[in-house]
Design an enzyme around this catalytic site. Structure first.
Site, PDB file in Angstrom:
ATOM      1  CE  LYS A  13     -48.748 -21.047  21.613  1.00 36.34           C
ATOM      2  NZ  LYS A  13     -49.685 -20.681  22.701  1.00 36.34           N
ATOM      3  NE  ARG A  88     -51.747 -15.608  19.618  1.00 36.83           N
ATOM      4  CZ  ARG A  88     -50.639 -15.803  20.341  1.00 36.83           C
ATOM      5  NH1 ARG A  88     -49.509 -16.071  19.753  1.00 36.83           N
ATOM      6  NH2 ARG A  88     -50.684 -15.729  21.649  1.00 36.83           N
ATOM      7  NE  ARG A 127     -46.754 -16.838  31.016  1.00 35.23           N
ATOM      8  CZ  ARG A 127     -47.190 -17.057  29.769  1.00 35.23           C
ATOM      9  NH1 ARG A 127     -46.901 -18.179  29.152  1.00 35.23           N
ATOM     10  NH2 ARG A 127     -47.931 -16.155  29.174  1.00 35.23           N
ATOM     11  NE  ARG A 160     -46.380 -12.856  28.403  1.00 35.88           N
ATOM     12  CZ  ARG A 160     -46.672 -13.655  27.382  1.00 35.88           C
ATOM     13  NH1 ARG A 160     -45.905 -14.703  27.117  1.00 35.88           N
ATOM     14  NH2 ARG A 160     -47.721 -13.437  26.623  1.00 35.88           N
ATOM     15  NE  ARG A 171     -52.142 -13.517  26.777  1.00 38.81           N
ATOM     16  CZ  ARG A 171     -51.427 -13.959  27.824  1.00 38.81           C
ATOM     17  NH1 ARG A 171     -51.635 -13.461  29.026  1.00 38.81           N
ATOM     18  NH2 ARG A 171     -50.534 -14.883  27.659  1.00 38.81           N
TER      19      ARG A 171
END
Ligand code: AMP
Length: 215
Positions: A13, A88, A127, A160, A171
């Site tokens: 996104k 969300r 990531r 992160r 998540r």
């Protein structure tokens, strides 16, 4: 252009919203980024959000909706916006409707970034952000030259806090339970557009442009 980007963590996104922002000149508004800034600055909101974010749970609807209400009132959002990571939950979608109603505007589309679970896991576990350039990289997918360029410039590959395996699992579960119902919510309102979001970033962007009627 007033759109919402829907999709699981790791569905791309943010990456696609940034490309759209650069092309269309409308701000990408990411609640995740706003919250990370609050955490880094040590504000009251940041202190509340920090541990919730680290666990992969959601920050309360009241807090994020208040944040979005304020942000949508800023001058640069008057010409449009790309909401990334908000809403969300169904409650947040209703909050957004109310705010847009007060502003006398509506959404053009809700874009679903559609990605299978294997690819999601690789995107999230791989990531990294280059500490010197801020460039988003992925140890599984980025060309080795890009990773080397960061390291040779003295950069580190930062992960992160919530990209560890436990938080990632949480998540994804939170997404399935709390956010997936929004797909039906926006479909019923004839706003949903689904984009096949696997493959190269540029290919996905081309599909996104087509779905928005920009191609
Ligand atoms: P993101 O960068 O969008 O993956 O968001 C990182 C974390 O920030 C999430 O796992 C949540 O803890 C929190 N967060 C971001 N957006 C929202 C939202 N709309 N509602 C609740 N929590 C959020």
């Amino acid at each position: 252009m007033r759109i919402v980007m829907l999709g699981a963590p790791g569905s791309g996104k943010g990456t696609q919203a940034k490309l759209l922002q650069a092309e269309r000149g409308v701000p990408q508004i990411s609640t995740g980024d706003l919250l990370r800034t609050a955490v880094a600055e040590g504000t009251e909101l940041g202190l509340v959000a920090k541990s919730v974010m680290e666990s992969g749970e959601l920050v309360s609807d009241e807090l994020v909706s208040a944040m979005i209400k304020e942000r949508l009132g800023e001058a640069d959002a008057a010409s449009g916006f790309i909401l990334d990571g908000y809403p969300r939950t169904l409650a947040q979608a209703e909050d957004l409707n109310a705010v847009l109603g007060e502003l006398g505007i509506g959404l053009d589309a809700a874009i679903l970034m559609d990605v299978g679970s294997d690819v999601l896991m690789k995107r999230l576990t791989g990531r990294r952000t280059c500490s010197t350039t801020g460039k988003l990289l992925n140890i599984h997918f980025s060309p080795p030259e890009e990773i080397d360029a960061c390291l040779e410039a003295g950069g580190e590959l930062l992960q992160r806090d919530d990209d560890n395996e436990e938080a990632i699992g949480n998540r994804l579960a939170v997404y399935a339970r709390q956010t997936e119902p929004l797909i039906e919510y926006y479909r019923r309102r004839s706003l949903l557009k689904s984009v096949a979001a696997e493959g190269a970033i540029e290919e996905i962007y081309a599909r996104l442009r087509t779905s928005l009627g920009l191609a």
